[in-house]
Design a protein around this motif. Structure first.
Motif, PDB file in Angstrom:
ATOM      1  N   GLY A  37      47.002  40.332  37.409  1.00  0.00           N
ATOM      2  CA  GLY A  37      47.503  39.688  36.194  1.00  0.00           C
ATOM      3  C   GLY A  37      49.013  39.620  36.071  1.00  0.00           C
ATOM      4  O   GLY A  37      49.527  38.891  35.222  1.00  0.00           O
ATOM      5  N   THR A  38      49.724  40.367  36.887  1.00  0.00           N
ATOM      6  CA  THR A  38      51.188  40.427  36.707  1.00  0.00           C
ATOM      7  C   THR A  38      51.976  39.927  37.914  1.00  0.00           C
ATOM      8  O   THR A  38      53.201  40.099  37.965  1.00  0.00           O
ATOM      9  CB  THR A  38      51.650  41.861  36.374  1.00  0.00           C
ATOM     10  N   THR A  39      51.261  39.339  38.877  1.00  0.00           N
ATOM     11  CA  THR A  39      51.941  38.672  39.992  1.00  0.00           C
ATOM     12  C   THR A  39      51.163  37.408  40.354  1.00  0.00           C
ATOM     13  O   THR A  39      50.048  37.198  39.866  1.00  0.00           O
ATOM     14  CB  THR A  39      52.029  39.548  41.272  1.00  0.00           C
ATOM     15  N   ASP A  40      51.736  36.644  41.277  1.00  0.00           N
ATOM     16  CA  ASP A  40      51.055  35.422  41.719  1.00  0.00           C
ATOM     17  C   ASP A  40      50.142  35.682  42.917  1.00  0.00           C
ATOM     18  O   ASP A  40      49.771  34.745  43.621  1.00  0.00           O
ATOM     19  CB  ASP A  40      52.101  34.348  42.048  1.00  0.00           C
ATOM     20  N   VAL A  41      49.729  36.933  43.121  1.00  0.00           N
ATOM     21  CA  VAL A  41      48.975  37.269  44.331  1.00  0.00           C
ATOM     22  C   VAL A  41      47.699  36.435  44.477  1.00  0.00           C
ATOM     23  O   VAL A  41      47.318  36.071  45.599  1.00  0.00           O
ATOM     24  CB  VAL A  41      48.661  38.788  44.377  1.00  0.00           C
ATOM     25  N   ALA A  42      47.052  36.115  43.356  1.00  0.00           N
ATOM     26  CA  ALA A  42      45.776  35.379  43.436  1.00  0.00           C
ATOM     27  C   ALA A  42      45.960  33.983  44.010  1.00  0.00           C
ATOM     28  O   ALA A  42      45.001  33.368  44.491  1.00  0.00           O
ATOM     29  CB  ALA A  42      45.126  35.307  42.055  1.00  0.00           C
ATOM     30  N   THR A  43      47.184  33.470  43.990  1.00  0.00           N
ATOM     31  CA  THR A  43      47.431  32.126  44.511  1.00  0.00           C
ATOM     32  C   THR A  43      47.865  32.145  45.981  1.00  0.00           C
ATOM     33  O   THR A  43      48.097  31.086  46.561  1.00  0.00           O
ATOM     34  CB  THR A  43      48.557  31.421  43.712  1.00  0.00           C
ATOM     35  N   ARG A  44      47.986  33.355  46.541  1.00  0.00           N
ATOM     36  CA  ARG A  44      48.555  33.465  47.884  1.00  0.00           C
ATOM     37  C   ARG A  44      47.438  33.555  48.928  1.00  0.00           C
ATOM     38  O   ARG A  44      46.759  34.583  49.047  1.00  0.00           O
ATOM     39  CB  ARG A  44      49.455  34.704  47.930  1.00  0.00           C
ATOM     40  N   LYS A  45      47.268  32.469  49.685  1.00  0.00           N
ATOM     41  CA  LYS A  45      46.156  32.372  50.634  1.00  0.00           C
ATOM     42  C   LYS A  45      46.157  33.500  51.660  1.00  0.00           C
ATOM     43  O   LYS A  45      45.111  34.011  52.053  1.00  0.00           O
ATOM     44  CB  LYS A  45      46.221  31.023  51.353  1.00  0.00           C
ATOM     45  N   GLU A  46      47.359  33.910  52.095  1.00  0.00           N
ATOM     46  CA  GLU A  46      47.417  34.930  53.152  1.00  0.00           C
ATOM     47  C   GLU A  46      46.906  36.292  52.672  1.00  0.00           C
ATOM     48  O   GLU A  46      46.624  37.166  53.483  1.00  0.00           O
ATOM     49  CB  GLU A  46      48.834  35.054  53.710  1.00  0.00           C
ATOM     50  N   PHE A  47      46.783  36.463  51.333  1.00  0.00           N
ATOM     51  CA  PHE A  47      46.293  37.744  50.820  1.00  0.00           C
ATOM     52  C   PHE A  47      44.881  37.636  50.241  1.00  0.00           C
ATOM     53  O   PHE A  47      44.395  38.575  49.612  1.00  0.00           O
ATOM     54  CB  PHE A  47      47.254  38.289  49.753  1.00  0.00           C
ATOM     55  N   ALA A  48      44.222  36.499  50.485  1.00  0.00           N
ATOM     56  CA  ALA A  48      42.892  36.292  49.876  1.00  0.00           C
ATOM     57  C   ALA A  48      41.916  37.405  50.287  1.00  0.00           C
ATOM     58  O   ALA A  48      41.097  37.845  49.485  1.00  0.00           O
ATOM     59  CB  ALA A  48      42.352  34.926  50.281  1.00  0.00           C
ATOM     60  N   ASP A  49      42.030  37.868  51.522  1.00  0.00           N
ATOM     61  CA  ASP A  49      41.063  38.880  51.984  1.00  0.00           C
ATOM     62  C   ASP A  49      41.422  40.306  51.546  1.00  0.00           C
ATOM     63  O   ASP A  49      40.740  41.255  51.918  1.00  0.00           O
ATOM     64  CB  ASP A  49      40.920  38.818  53.508  1.00  0.00           C
ATOM     65  N   ARG A  50      42.455  40.445  50.764  1.00  0.00           N
ATOM     66  CA  ARG A  50      42.795  41.793  50.253  1.00  0.00           C
ATOM     67  C   ARG A  50      42.128  42.098  48.918  1.00  0.00           C
ATOM     68  O   ARG A  50      42.301  43.166  48.366  1.00  0.00           O
ATOM     69  CB  ARG A  50      44.314  41.924  50.042  1.00  0.00           C
ATOM     70  N   LYS A  51      41.404  41.134  48.395  1.00  0.00           N
ATOM     71  CA  LYS A  51      40.760  41.359  47.101  1.00  0.00           C
ATOM     72  C   LYS A  51      39.706  42.459  47.248  1.00  0.00           C
ATOM     73  O   LYS A  51      38.934  42.451  48.211  1.00  0.00           O
ATOM     74  CB  LYS A  51      40.130  40.059  46.596  1.00  0.00           C
ATOM     75  N   ARG A  52      39.706  43.398  46.304  1.00  0.00           N
ATOM     76  CA  ARG A  52      38.822  44.562  46.400  1.00  0.00           C
ATOM     77  C   ARG A  52      38.160  44.825  45.063  1.00  0.00           C
ATOM     78  O   ARG A  52      38.683  44.478  44.012  1.00  0.00           O
ATOM     79  CB  ARG A  52      39.641  45.826  46.750  1.00  0.00           C
ATOM     80  N   LYS A  53      37.012  45.529  45.152  1.00  0.00           N
ATOM     81  CA  LYS A  53      36.399  46.130  43.953  1.00  0.00           C
ATOM     82  C   LYS A  53      36.693  47.621  44.017  1.00  0.00           C
ATOM     83  O   LYS A  53      36.475  48.238  45.075  1.00  0.00           O
ATOM     84  CB  LYS A  53      34.886  45.921  43.973  1.00  0.00           C
ATOM     85  N   LYS A  54      37.140  48.184  42.909  1.00  0.00           N
ATOM     86  CA  LYS A  54      37.419  49.622  42.910  1.00  0.00           C
ATOM     87  C   LYS A  54      37.034  50.222  41.570  1.00  0.00           C
ATOM     88  O   LYS A  54      37.084  49.541  40.542  1.00  0.00           O
ATOM     89  CB  LYS A  54      38.923  49.893  43.139  1.00  0.00           C
ATOM     90  N   ARG A  55      36.705  51.491  41.609  1.00  0.00           N
ATOM     91  CA  ARG A  55      36.506  52.252  40.373  1.00  0.00           C
ATOM     92  C   ARG A  55      37.636  53.264  40.297  1.00  0.00           C
ATOM     93  O   ARG A  55      37.774  54.123  41.177  1.00  0.00           O
ATOM     94  CB  ARG A  55      35.140  52.944  40.397  1.00  0.00           C
ATOM     95  N   ILE A  56      38.464  53.152  39.268  1.00  0.00           N
ATOM     96  CA  ILE A  56      39.640  54.009  39.144  1.00  0.00           C
ATOM     97  C   ILE A  56      39.621  54.652  37.760  1.00  0.00           C
ATOM     98  O   ILE A  56      39.569  53.946  36.743  1.00  0.00           O
ATOM     99  CB  ILE A  56      40.940  53.187  39.332  1.00  0.00           C
ATOM    100  N   ASP A  57      39.657  55.965  37.747  1.00  0.00           N
ATOM    101  CA  ASP A  57      39.621  56.712  36.477  1.00  0.00           C
ATOM    102  C   ASP A  57      38.483  56.232  35.581  1.00  0.00           C
ATOM    103  O   ASP A  57      38.645  56.047  34.369  1.00  0.00           O
ATOM    104  CB  ASP A  57      40.966  56.609  35.744  1.00  0.00           C
ATOM    105  N   GLY A  58      37.331  55.982  36.194  1.00  0.00           N
ATOM    106  CA  GLY A  58      36.132  55.644  35.419  1.00  0.00           C
ATOM    107  C   GLY A  58      36.031  54.187  34.998  1.00  0.00           C
ATOM    108  O   GLY A  58      35.127  53.829  34.250  1.00  0.00           O
ATOM    109  N   VAL A  59      36.954  53.353  35.471  1.00  0.00           N
ATOM    110  CA  VAL A  59      36.940  51.937  35.072  1.00  0.00           C
ATOM    111  C   VAL A  59      36.774  51.081  36.330  1.00  0.00           C
ATOM    112  O   VAL A  59      37.403  51.351  37.362  1.00  0.00           O
ATOM    113  CB  VAL A  59      38.245  51.554  34.341  1.00  0.00           C
ATOM    114  N   ASP A  60      35.921  50.038  36.238  1.00  0.00           N
ATOM    115  CA  ASP A  60      35.708  49.137  37.378  1.00  0.00           C
ATOM    116  C   ASP A  60      36.742  48.014  37.377  1.00  0.00           C
ATOM    117  O   ASP A  60      36.995  47.405  36.330  1.00  0.00           O
ATOM    118  CB  ASP A  60      34.299  48.531  37.305  1.00  0.00           C
ATOM    119  N   TYR A  61      37.326  47.761  38.527  1.00  0.00           N
ATOM    120  CA  TYR A  61      38.319  46.689  38.679  1.00  0.00           C
ATOM    121  C   TYR A  61      37.912  45.800  39.839  1.00  0.00           C
ATOM    122  O   TYR A  61      37.270  46.245  40.784  1.00  0.00           O
ATOM    123  CB  TYR A  61      39.706  47.253  39.003  1.00  0.00           C
TER     124      TYR A  61
END
Ligand code: G3P
Ligand code: CA
Length: 332
Positions: A66-90
């Protein structure tokens, strides 16, 4: 040391620029911090997270979707992850999966509507800054202005970062030491919601520590006291064994109905400073020129409410609009 620190910073309540002047510039950018400095803020607040290669950078959360343009950057498309951090799903892109060099290629952006006021032409640098860059900015601005501009870093998710081999505490202290700021009288406070993080820092540095607490919800670490327990006279005495102050959510100091709680008096009795958060757009009818009506059931005029908190005896406050805080403080 406490007396020396007061002499360095101010005997008046301090105005802490929350994520920089983040009501007017994208949060946690050098441009937002510079804007805050230009408005007379005493401290700039970087929230800190870790990179893959062990660098401290300023983002409110390690999920940078939400705070960078990373979602628009094709070279980083495969870095998208699901994580659970401090009890919250991201689900998104996370700083710990990027080197600093990679992060530096991203453009930072603001998630909330920004106030266009005065010089509304956006200026300055909109990349993800390192703690080192922020310290340099504060020091250079102090030299240029003759004021002392400090930093008020918050460690975000320190237990999580330690669990993935990226502990924050020693690194943060090393950065302060390199800047000559690992001292009780340096213009620095370190804040955290995590008791264990603050207790670990207490072993490493004399920089004053601030225990954050929220009005609702509880700490991610269920082993630490609830925020409600922390805010009692006994809880505050316990905090005073490792911290110099508290950073309560502001409703804990002055309730929505205007009632001043006992928290400031009880904290002062325990020898703790009180720096409530956060005076920002979501909660207010705003002064002329600001975006109005985001929460019409909110507190009314932000400047007037800041004045009420100063009347209540707070020692400082966090705001996205440092100019409002500085004006209110100077009038007070
Ligand atoms: O650090 C005080 C305040 O900033 C805590 O809230 O979520 O904006 O970091 P947050
Ligand atoms: Ca913060």
């Amino acid at each position: 040391p406490a007396i020396a620190k007061e002499a360095v910073i101010s005997s008046k309540p301090i105005i802490i620029a929350h994520r920089g002047a983040s009501g007017e510039r994208p949060e946690h950018t050098l441009a937002a911090y510079q804007r805050a400095i230009d408005q007379g803020a005493d401290f700039i607040e970087p929230d800190l997270v870790m990179t893959k290669d062990g660098q401290l950078v300023a983002r409110h959360e390690n999920d940078i979707s939400g705070t960078t343009d990373v979602a628009t950057r094709k070279e980083f498309a495969d870095r998208k992850r699901k994580k659970r951090i401090d009890g919250v799903d991201y689900k998104g892109w996370f700083t710990e999966d990027f080197t600093l060099a990679e992060l530096k290629t991203l453009r930072a952006k603001e998630r909330l509507p920004l106030l266009r006021r005065g010089n509304s032409k956006f200026d300055g640098q909109y990349d993800v800054p390192t703690l080192r860059e922020i310290i340099t900015l504060a020091k250079e601005a102090s030299a240029k202005t003759g004021r002392t501009i400090g930093i008020y870093p918050e460690t975000k998710h320190p237990s999580y970062f330690a669990s993935i081999g990226l502990p924050m505490e020693a690194l943060l202290v090393a950065e302060l030491k390199a800047a000559g700021w690992d001292r009780a009288d340096a213009p620095v406070f370190i804040q955290s919601f995590e008791v264990n993080n603050l207790k670990a820092l207490k072993q490493l540095t004399q920089v004053p520590l601030i225990q954050l607490m929220a009005a609702e919800g509880g700490p991610a670490d269920k082993a630490q006291p609830s925020y409600e327990a922390m805010a009692t006279p006994e809880g505050l005495k316990a905090i005073a064994t490792y911290a110099a102050g508290i950073g309560p959510q502001k409703d804990m100091v002055v309730a929505n109905d205007g009632t001043v709680t006992a928290l400031v008096a009880d904290a002062h009795a325990a020898g703790l400073k009180v720096h409530p958060w956060t005076f920002r757009a979501e909660n207010y009818f705003l002064p002329s020129g600001l975006r109005r009506g985001i929460n019409p059931a909110g507190h009314g005029d932000m400047a007037a409410e800041i004045a009420r908190f100063l009347d209540a005896g707070v020692d400082g406050l966090f705001t996205d609009y440092p100019y409002l805080g500085v004006e209110a403080r100077n009038r007070h």
